[in-house]
Design an enzyme around this catalytic site. Structure first.
Site, PDB file in Angstrom:
ATOM      1  N   HIS A 257      51.642  44.563  39.069  1.00 49.70           N
ATOM      2  CA  HIS A 257      52.432  43.538  39.763  1.00 49.70           C
ATOM      3  C   HIS A 257      53.490  42.862  38.888  1.00 49.70           C
ATOM      4  CE1 HIS A 257      49.900  43.883  43.259  1.00 49.70           C
ATOM      5  NE2 HIS A 257      48.821  43.451  42.642  1.00 49.70           N
TER       6      HIS A 257
ATOM      7  N   ASP B 112      39.603  47.626  43.011  1.00 48.68           N
ATOM      8  CA  ASP B 112      39.408  46.640  44.079  1.00 48.68           C
ATOM      9  C   ASP B 112      39.499  47.288  45.461  1.00 48.68           C
ATOM     10  OD1 ASP B 112      42.083  47.111  43.698  1.00 48.68           O
ATOM     11  OD2 ASP B 112      42.640  45.026  43.336  1.00 48.68           O
TER      12      ASP B 112
ATOM     13  N   HIS C 274      45.813  46.647  46.327  1.00 49.60           N
ATOM     14  CA  HIS C 274      47.083  45.942  46.508  1.00 49.60           C
ATOM     15  C   HIS C 274      48.264  46.889  46.314  1.00 49.60           C
ATOM     16  CE1 HIS C 274      44.203  42.724  45.185  1.00 49.60           C
ATOM     17  NE2 HIS C 274      44.751  42.123  46.231  1.00 49.60           N
TER      18      HIS C 274
ATOM     19  N   ASP D 208      45.009  51.193  43.911  1.00 47.68           N
ATOM     20  CA  ASP D 208      44.535  49.801  43.928  1.00 47.68           C
ATOM     21  C   ASP D 208      44.595  49.304  45.388  1.00 47.68           C
ATOM     22  OD1 ASP D 208      44.592  47.368  41.592  1.00 47.68           O
ATOM     23  OD2 ASP D 208      45.143  46.703  43.618  1.00 47.68           O
TER      24      ASP D 208
HETATM   25 ZN   LIG Z   1      44.592  44.894  43.162  1.00 46.60          ZN
END
Ligand SMILES: [Zn+2]
Length: 562
Positions: free
Chosen positions: A247, A372, A284, A282
Site C-alpha cells: 500500500h 489476510d 486488500h 492479499d
Molecule cells: Zn491486506
C-alpha cells in the site's frame, strides 16, 4: 499449432518423441467439481532418456490425474501440465517458457533462497494495532522447526540504503522517515500529510514507531536482496516473508506500509528482465504497486482482493480498472465478495493467471502472498484455507519462471505463520507433516490442535458469492480485458550490464548463519529497554496461555483427534 494433445497423440519435441496421456478439465485436475469456466489442460510424456529436461514439472499431479501408478509410468517422464497455448509454444520453440536449471534435473525441485532478519521481530506498531511483525519470526521458527532451512540457501541480511529507497520514494518523504526515527533534525512539517499518525476509520494505520527507519530498511532490503538473487541466476525462487508492503505510495505511508519494498524489487528486476508480472493475493487491493506501474508496458499487475462497501482501500480495484496509457490492460483486478472459498477462488484464479502467463510472458514474477485472505483473519472476510492459499503459490511455481515470494497482510498471527511456513515447503517441493513440531512458539497453535492446517469456517456468506453468475461474469470480464492486450512487448533492457554487477557471494551465506533455538535467549543477551519490555510481554503472554489452558499439548492433540 496444436490446440491440445488427445490421449495417445505422438509427436516430436526437441530431440525426443512425446506421447500424450490425454487431456483433463481444470476441475478434474484440481479435484473439484465441474466448472463452467474450467480450462482444458494437456499432459504429455517423453520416453525416458530422450526428454529435454528443460521442460518438465508437476509429474505427481499428472500421474495422480491420470490414475497411473508410479510404477506403471516408470518408463515415461511427464512433460508437464500446461495451459493450452503454452504447450504449442513449447512445441514450436526450443526452451519455451521454462527456466533452464541445472539443479532441477527431475523437474520438480527448485533452488530456493530465503531471507530472514531477526531485527524485525521486535518492531511494535503499538497496543491494539493489528500489524504484528513478530508473525514473521513465528513463521521463521516454524520453518526452522520443520527442518526446511536445510533445503534453502540463506540470503545475508542487508538493509536497504537511503539511495535505494529513494529510487521509488520521494526524497522529502524519505528524509521525514529517517529524521523522525533518528532525530537528526527537528521535524516541522505536517506529518499527517505523509500518512503518518493519520486516523483512518477510527485508528492510526501508520503510527510513528520506535525504530521505524531501521524497520523500513530491513524489510525492503530483504526484498531487494531476494530480487537480486533471482536476477543473478542464483535461485529459481526467493522468499522474504517480511516484505510485501503493497500500500505504500511514493510520498506517503498507507495501510500499515511505510516504504514499498515491492516496487523497489520490481524496479530492480526490470534492470534484468524484460517483463515482470506482479501478482497480489492479499485480501486488500494492491493499490500502491498498481499505481507505481500503471503506465508501464513492462509490468503487469494482477490483484485478487475483497472489494466490498467500506473495505480498505475503499474504491480501488474494480474489475474495470485496467490501467492507462502504455499500461492499458496490463492492470488487472479481480474483486471478490465476502466469504469466497477455495473452490470459487481457484475457478477465477487459474484461468486468469494461465491466460496472463500465456499473453504477457513474464520473465520474472513477484508474488505478494498476504495471508489476510485466509479464513478467520481479523480484518479480511475471504474464506481461503491454507491449502487453497498455497495452491496459488504452487500454481505460479509450476511455470518455472523466476519467482519472488513476499509476505504482506495477515492479522491472525498463528494462521499467517502456518501459511507462510507451508508455502515455504511448497516452494522447496516438500509436503510437511500436519503436526507442528514442538518449538518456542507452539503455544500459539493450541487453538488449532498444534496442526499446520486449521478448519475454515463453513458456509460463511456463501450464498453471496457462490453463485455461478458472479464468478463466471467476473472471470469472463477479466479475460475479455486480457484479450485486448497486444502481444508481449519486446523491449530493450534499461541497463543490460547491470546483471553482471551482482555478485552471488555478496548475497548468500557460504554456510547457514548461527541462530538461537529460542529467540528469548537472544533477547536476554542483548537486553536493552525495548527488548526487555518485549521479553516481559512475551513472558506474560506465555503465562496467560498456560493459565488459561491447563491442558497439556498432548491433551489438546488428543482432543482434536476425537
Ligand atoms: Zn491486506
Amino acid at each position: 499449432m496444436l490446440a491440445c494433445f488427445p490421449r495417445g497423440h505422438k509427436g516430436l519435441h526437441g530431440n525426443g518423441e512425446y506421447v500424450s496421456l490425454g487431456i483433463a478439465t481444470m476441475d478434474e485436475f484440481i479435484n473439484e467439481e465441474r466448472s463452467t469456466v474450467g480450462l482444458t489442460w494437456a499432459i504429455a510424456c517423453f520416453p525416458r532418456g530422450v526428454m529435454d529436461t528443460n521442460i518438465m514439472h508437476d509429474e505427481e499431479d499428472a500421474l495422480r490425474h491420470d490414475g497411473r501408478s508410479k510404477a506403471a509410468a516408470d518408463s515415461l517422464q511427464i512433460l508437464g501440465v500446461y495451459p493450452i497455448g503454452c504447450i504449442s509454444k513449447m512445441h514450436n520453440t526450443a526452451g519455451g517458457i521454462s527456466l533452464r536449471s541445472a539443479s532441477c534435473p527431475d523437474g520438480q525441485k527448485r533452488r530456493v533462497c530465503y531471507y530472514y532478519d531477526s531485527g524485525i521481530a521486535n518492531v511494535d506498531y503499538g497496543p491494539r494495532h493489528n500489524m504484528v511483525p513478530r508473525r514473521v519470526d513465528m513463521a521463521h521458527a516454524l520453518v526452522r522447526s520443520y527442518g526446511l532451512l536445510d533445503d534453502m540457501m540463506r540470503l545475508r541480511e542487508r538493509p536497504a540504503t537511503e539511495d535505494e529507497i529513494c529510487v521509488v520514494h520521494d526524497h522529502d518523504y524519505v528524509d521525514l522517515l529517517r529524521d523522525l526515527t533518528l532525530g537528526n533534525k527537528p521535524v516541522t512539517c505536517d506529518i499527517k500529510a505523509y500518512g503518518l499518525n493519520k486516523v483512518v476509520n477510527g485508528s492510526i494505520d501508520n503510527p510513528v514507531i520506535s525504530g521505524m527507519w531501521d524497520y523500513c530498511q530491513r524489510y525492503s532490503g530483504g526484498s531487494l536482496t531476494a530480487a537480486r538473487a533471482l536476477a543473478a541466476g542464483e535461485a529459481d525462487i526467493a522468499i522474504n516473508w517480511s516484505g510485501g508492503m503493497h500500500h505504500a505510495c511514493s510520498g506517503e505511508a498507507n495501510g500499515f506500509c511505510y516504504v514499498n519494498d515491492i516496487t523497489m524489487a520490481v524496479t530492480e528486476l526490470l534492470a534484468h528482465f524484460r517483463r515482470v508480472l506482479y501478482l497480489d493475493i492479499d485480501v486488500h487491493h494492491g493499490d500502491g504497486v498498481e499505481a507505481a506501474f500503471a503506465n508501464s508496458n513492462r509490468v503487469m499487475t494482477v490483484s485478487f482482493h475483497q472489494c466490498t462497501e467500506g473495505f480498505f482501500p475503499f474504491k480501488n480495484g474494480l474489475v474495470d480498472d485496467v490501467g492507462e496509457g502504455a499500461g492499458m490492460y496490463r492492470t488487472l483486478n479481480v474483486p471478490m465478495k465476502e466469504g469466497m472459498d477455495d473452490e470459487g477462488y481457484h475457478r477465477m484464479f487459474r484461468p486468469i493467471i494461465a491466460r496472463v502467463m500465456e499473453v504477457f510472458q513474464p520473465e520474472a514474477i513477484v508474488m505478494q502472498c498476504g495471508a489476510d485472505s485466509l479464513s478467520g483473519d481479523k480484518l479480511g472476510r475471504l474464506n481461503l484455507s491454507i491449502r487453497g492459499h498455497a495452491c496459488c503459490v504452487a500454481f505460479m511455481r509450476s511455470f518455472n519462471v523466476p519467482l519472488l515470494l513476499l509476505g504482506g497482510g495477515g492479522y491472525t498471527v498463528n494462521h499467517v505463520a502456518a501459511c507462510w511456513c507451508y508455502e515455504t515447503a511448497v516452494a522447496v517441493g516438500k509436503e510437511i507433516h500436519e503436526d507442528i513440531p514442538p518449538h518456542w512458539y507452539d503455544h500459539y497453535y493450541q487453538d488449532q490442535g498444534y496442526k499446520i492446517h486449521y478448519p475454515v469456517k463453513q458456509g460463511r456468506n456463501k450464498k453471496d458469492n457462490d453463485g455461478e453468475a458472479y464468478i463466471t461474469t467476473t472471470t469472463n470480464k477479466v479475460l475479455e480485458h486480457l484479450s485486448k492486450l497486444e502481444a508481449a512487448p519486446s523491449v530493450q533492457f534499461k541497463d543490460p550490464k547491470k546483471a553482471a554487477t551482482i555478485h552471488a557471494h555478496d548475497l548468500l551465506y557460504d554456510s547457514p548463519p548461527e541462530e538461537d533455538a529460542d529467540p528469548m535467549v537472544r533477547l536476554q543477551r542483548c537486553c536493552d529497554d525495548r527488548d526487555l519490555r518485549c521479553f516481559l510481554v512475551e513472558l506474560g503472554k506465555r503465562q496467560q496461555v498456560l493459565d488459561r489452558g491447563k491442558e497439556t499439548r498432548s491433551d489438546v492433540v488428543k482432543r482434536h483427534r476425537v
